[in-house]
Design a protein around this motif. Structure first.
Motif, PDB file in Angstrom:
ATOM      1  N   ALA A  89      -6.768   9.583   1.200  1.00  0.00           N
ATOM      2  CA  ALA A  89      -6.788   8.618   0.094  1.00  0.00           C
ATOM      3  C   ALA A  89      -5.688   7.585   0.302  1.00  0.00           C
ATOM      4  N   ALA A  90      -6.001   6.348  -0.024  1.00  0.00           N
ATOM      5  CA  ALA A  90      -5.030   5.263   0.099  1.00  0.00           C
ATOM      6  C   ALA A  90      -5.132   4.364  -1.124  1.00  0.00           C
ATOM      7  N   THR A  91      -4.052   3.677  -1.436  1.00  0.00           N
ATOM      8  CA  THR A  91      -3.998   2.820  -2.617  1.00  0.00           C
ATOM      9  C   THR A  91      -3.412   1.466  -2.264  1.00  0.00           C
ATOM     10  N   ILE A  92      -4.056   0.422  -2.735  1.00  0.00           N
ATOM     11  CA  ILE A  92      -3.558  -0.948  -2.584  1.00  0.00           C
ATOM     12  C   ILE A  92      -2.930  -1.359  -3.910  1.00  0.00           C
ATOM     13  N   VAL A  93      -1.774  -2.007  -3.859  1.00  0.00           N
ATOM     14  CA  VAL A  93      -1.054  -2.442  -5.054  1.00  0.00           C
ATOM     15  C   VAL A  93      -0.914  -3.964  -5.006  1.00  0.00           C
ATOM     16  N   ALA A  94      -1.325  -4.627  -6.088  1.00  0.00           N
ATOM     17  CA  ALA A  94      -1.174  -6.074  -6.214  1.00  0.00           C
ATOM     18  C   ALA A  94      -0.246  -6.355  -7.383  1.00  0.00           C
ATOM     19  N   SER A  95       0.774  -7.205  -7.179  1.00  0.00           N
ATOM     20  CA  SER A  95       1.802  -7.426  -8.195  1.00  0.00           C
ATOM     21  C   SER A  95       2.017  -8.907  -8.447  1.00  0.00           C
ATOM     22  N   LEU A  96       2.267  -9.232  -9.728  1.00  0.00           N
ATOM     23  CA  LEU A  96       2.546 -10.614 -10.133  1.00  0.00           C
ATOM     24  C   LEU A  96       3.295 -10.594 -11.452  1.00  0.00           C
ATOM     25  N   ASN A  97       4.365 -11.355 -11.512  1.00  0.00           N
ATOM     26  CA  ASN A  97       5.162 -11.494 -12.738  1.00  0.00           C
ATOM     27  C   ASN A  97       5.575 -10.152 -13.325  1.00  0.00           C
ATOM     28  N   GLY A  98       5.962  -9.231 -12.457  1.00  0.00           N
ATOM     29  CA  GLY A  98       6.494  -7.951 -12.910  1.00  0.00           C
ATOM     30  C   GLY A  98       5.471  -6.908 -13.277  1.00  0.00           C
ATOM     31  N   GLN A 138       0.856  -1.182   0.000  1.00  0.00           N
ATOM     32  CA  GLN A 138       0.000   0.000   0.000  1.00  0.00           C
ATOM     33  C   GLN A 138       0.889   1.227   0.000  1.00  0.00           C
ATOM     34  N   THR A 139       0.373   2.309  -0.556  1.00  0.00           N
ATOM     35  CA  THR A 139       1.209   3.478  -0.821  1.00  0.00           C
ATOM     36  C   THR A 139       1.107   4.561   0.245  1.00  0.00           C
ATOM     37  N   SER A 140       0.400   4.290   1.337  1.00  0.00           N
ATOM     38  CA  SER A 140       0.324   5.263   2.425  1.00  0.00           C
ATOM     39  C   SER A 140       0.519   4.517   3.736  1.00  0.00           C
ATOM     40  N   ASN A 141       0.441   5.237   4.823  1.00  0.00           N
ATOM     41  CA  ASN A 141       0.627   4.612   6.138  1.00  0.00           C
ATOM     42  C   ASN A 141      -0.693   4.454   6.878  1.00  0.00           C
ATOM     43  N   VAL A 142      -1.809   4.498   6.162  1.00  0.00           N
ATOM     44  CA  VAL A 142      -3.102   4.458   6.837  1.00  0.00           C
ATOM     45  C   VAL A 142      -3.809   3.121   6.635  1.00  0.00           C
ATOM     46  N   LEU A 143      -3.178   2.175   5.924  1.00  0.00           N
ATOM     47  CA  LEU A 143      -3.762   0.856   5.718  1.00  0.00           C
ATOM     48  C   LEU A 143      -2.816  -0.228   6.195  1.00  0.00           C
ATOM     49  N   GLN A 144      -3.407  -1.319   6.611  1.00  0.00           N
ATOM     50  CA  GLN A 144      -2.643  -2.525   6.899  1.00  0.00           C
ATOM     51  C   GLN A 144      -3.175  -3.633   5.991  1.00  0.00           C
ATOM     52  N   VAL A 145      -2.287  -4.142   5.138  1.00  0.00           N
ATOM     53  CA  VAL A 145      -2.650  -5.240   4.238  1.00  0.00           C
ATOM     54  C   VAL A 145      -1.601  -6.335   4.397  1.00  0.00           C
ATOM     55  N   PRO A 146      -1.950  -7.578   4.153  1.00  0.00           N
ATOM     56  CA  PRO A 146      -0.957  -8.645   4.231  1.00  0.00           C
ATOM     57  C   PRO A 146       0.100  -8.469   3.141  1.00  0.00           C
ATOM     58  N   ALA A 147       1.245  -9.068   3.347  1.00  0.00           N
ATOM     59  CA  ALA A 147       2.324  -8.952   2.366  1.00  0.00           C
ATOM     60  C   ALA A 147       1.996  -9.679   1.076  1.00  0.00           C
ATOM     61  N   SER A 148       1.103 -10.651   1.137  1.00  0.00           N
ATOM     62  CA  SER A 148       0.740 -11.412  -0.069  1.00  0.00           C
ATOM     63  C   SER A 148      -0.575 -12.138   0.173  1.00  0.00           C
ATOM     64  N   VAL A 149      -1.141 -12.653  -0.902  1.00  0.00           N
ATOM     65  CA  VAL A 149      -2.350 -13.459  -0.816  1.00  0.00           C
ATOM     66  C   VAL A 149      -2.221 -14.578  -1.841  1.00  0.00           C
ATOM     67  N   MET A 150      -2.693 -15.762  -1.494  1.00  0.00           N
ATOM     68  CA  MET A 150      -2.578 -16.926  -2.366  1.00  0.00           C
ATOM     69  C   MET A 150      -3.899 -17.168  -3.099  1.00  0.00           C
ATOM     70  N   VAL A 151      -3.805 -17.272  -4.430  1.00  0.00           N
ATOM     71  CA  VAL A 151      -4.949 -17.706  -5.234  1.00  0.00           C
ATOM     72  C   VAL A 151      -4.763 -19.199  -5.485  1.00  0.00           C
ATOM     73  N   SER A 152      -5.669 -19.990  -4.970  1.00  0.00           N
ATOM     74  CA  SER A 152      -5.525 -21.441  -5.048  1.00  0.00           C
ATOM     75  C   SER A 152      -5.745 -21.950  -6.466  1.00  0.00           C
ATOM     76  N   ALA A 153      -5.092 -23.052  -6.795  1.00  0.00           N
ATOM     77  CA  ALA A 153      -5.251 -23.680  -8.104  1.00  0.00           C
ATOM     78  C   ALA A 153      -6.733 -23.971  -8.363  1.00  0.00           C
ATOM     79  N   GLY A 154      -7.182 -23.670  -9.580  1.00  0.00           N
ATOM     80  CA  GLY A 154      -8.567 -23.885  -9.943  1.00  0.00           C
ATOM     81  C   GLY A 154      -9.456 -22.687  -9.694  1.00  0.00           C
ATOM     82  N   LEU A 155      -8.925 -21.629  -9.070  1.00  0.00           N
ATOM     83  CA  LEU A 155      -9.695 -20.418  -8.802  1.00  0.00           C
ATOM     84  C   LEU A 155      -9.090 -19.244  -9.563  1.00  0.00           C
ATOM     85  N   GLN A 156      -9.866 -18.175  -9.637  1.00  0.00           N
ATOM     86  CA  GLN A 156      -9.397 -16.986 -10.340  1.00  0.00           C
ATOM     87  C   GLN A 156      -9.291 -15.780  -9.413  1.00  0.00           C
ATOM     88  N   ARG A 157      -9.677 -15.939  -8.161  1.00  0.00           N
ATOM     89  CA  ARG A 157      -9.655 -14.808  -7.245  1.00  0.00           C
ATOM     90  C   ARG A 157      -9.374 -15.277  -5.833  1.00  0.00           C
TER      91      ARG A 157
END
Length: 451
Positions: free
Chosen positions: A413-422, A379-398
């Motif tokens: 305003a706060a922003t959440i960033v999700a990253s995968l494969n660059g 996250q891009t501010s100091n006002v949110l707490q989000v986990p360092a990662s989340v696992m999408v299980s095989a066979g699911l899309q979310r």
């Protein structure tokens, strides 16, 4: 020919002329002029697309003015490709396709509700095997599949849809289905009846467009040399007998008395003119196609999701063929032969959360995970707490994850960033002061003084 019936025999002589197979036309050099009203087409594509785009809308498959009818999933996938902004449009495509898929898998699909393109596009993009299964279900159990369509001109739409479906099952990697050959013969026979009639044969130009699209899809798969001359004959016939040049209107049914005009359906037909021009370089078809396209897109197409799809399900190919000047593969085949790296499609989260409170966010992958897939979060501010990662299980899309907000003195305003494969996607939300939701107005209200 010798025939026998009821104990009687008869010989009849029949002369049969066997023609050589038609040769595929050679393209003549041709200029590629600008497309008239392309700006209007693009403007309506996005403005009306946003109007009908609701990723949480519940589809009612008995209500055909809705955005699912005429393949809204296909439309929105193509908008994402055309604009280069799939994250803005694919959630709408997925919502439509996933519900339509489940509807098809229930069985009993009427012949006029057969839309395989969006399902195939979803399979190629996400790996959703249920979407592929739904295409197969259309091929095997939709109305008229058991009889491969029909030769009567009244069956032109249903036969066209079956040609498309069996073409797409082959593009999905299934073996060639001989029912496709029979349906194509029916389709060619229907066109032959229309163009050689005395004007009394059932004939609706927008359905000519559906058949033209099906035969062009089939030609892209097989290069069957019978198709181009049949398309040419159909286009010549419909322009002469359906288009009123003085009023710039297209007939809805040429055998109706009086003739009714519904020009807002032009873009179910105009791409066939662009294709034949791209194939041959004959400027007559470019000019006629441009006329139909421009007049059609300038009609009112805002009143239903159905008319919106009728104008955009195939017109992306009109634009491709007109801009490139060659009969390149259809837009629906984008992504069919290559599998891009898995990526994050979007992150969805509530628009706001109170300080000290929590909410749930969802990360969506671009396609169904073939194995457990770890998505990095920040996250891009100091006002949110989000986990360092989340696992999408095989066979699911979310997958979902918890978002907790710290208390703030003012809205932040706060922003959440999700990253995968660059690659990364972002989602924004507003953190509100907790006191806003807890203050008893009666305890702080002061009666105003009179002046």
């Amino acid at each position: 020919i010798h025939t026998t019936a009821g104990g009687s025999s008869q010989d009849v002589s029949v002369t049969v002329s066997v023609l050589l197979p038609p040769q595929s036309p050679a393209r003549a050099a041709a200029a590629v002029p600008a497309i008239p009203s392309i700006d209007v087409w693009e403007q309506k594509m996005t403005s009306l697309g946003q109007h009908w785009c609701n990723p949480s809308e519940q589809m009612a498959f008995g209500y055909e003015p809705q955005i699912w009818y005429y393949d809204g999933g296909r439309t929105y996938f193509q908008i994402g490709d055309y604009t280069g902004q799939p994250t803005n449009w694919e959630p709408c495509a997925l919502n439509i396709v996933n519900q339509y898929r489940d509807y098809i898998l229930q069985g009993g699909t009427p012949g006029w509700r057969v839309f395989p393109h969006g399902l195939a596009m979803n399979y190629w993009r996400t790996g959703d095997t249920k979407s592929r299964d739904a295409v197969i279900a259309l091929a095997n159990s939709s109305a008229y599949a058991h009889q491969e369509g029909g030769v009567s001109p009244t069956m032109i739409r249903e036969t066209a849809y079956l040609i498309e479906t069996w073409t797409i099952t082959e593009q999905l990697g299934l073996p060639h289905d001989p029912r496709l050959d029979r349906a194509v013969d029916f389709g060619l026979g229907i066109v032959n009846q229309i163009v050689n009639s005395d004007g009394s044969v059932f004939h609706q130009p927008f359905m000519d467009g559906l058949m033209a699209e099906a035969l062009i899809d089939y030609y892209g798969l097989t290069q069957d040399p019978r198709v181009p001359p049949v398309i040419k004959g159909l286009l010549d016939y419909v322009f002469v007998n359906g288009w009123n040049d003085s009023t710039q209107q297209m007939a809805y049914n040429t055998v109706a008395v009086p003739v009714e005009y519904v020009t807002g359906l032009n873009n179910l037909l105009a791409p066939a003119f662009a294709w034949y021009w791209a194939l041959t370089g004959d400027p007559v078809y470019q000019q006629r196609g441009d006329e139909l396209f421009s007049v059609g897109v300038n009609q009112d197409i805002s009143y239903s999701g159905k008319i919106y799809n009728q104008n955009y399900r195939w017109s992306f190919d009109y634009v491709r063929w007109r801009q490139q000047g060659t009969a390149v593969p259809s837009a629906y085949l984008t992504g069919a032969s290559t599998t891009p790296p898995q990526s994050v499609l979007s992150v969805t989260v509530a628009a706001s959360v109170g300080g000290g409170g929590a909410t749930t966010a969802t990360v969506w992958l671009s396609r169904i995970a073939q194995q457990d897939t770890l998505v990095t979060l920040s996250q891009t501010s100091n006002v949110l707490q989000v986990p360092a990662s989340v696992m999408v299980s095989a066979g699911l899309q979310r997958a979902t994850f918890s978002v907790t907000a710290t208390d703030v003195a003012q809205s932040t305003a706060a922003t959440i960033v999700a990253s995968l494969n660059g690659a990364s996607v972002r989602a924004s939300l507003m953190v509100r002061p907790a006191a806003w939701g807890n203050t008893d107005i009666a305890s702080v209200w002061v009666r105003p003084t009179d002046r």
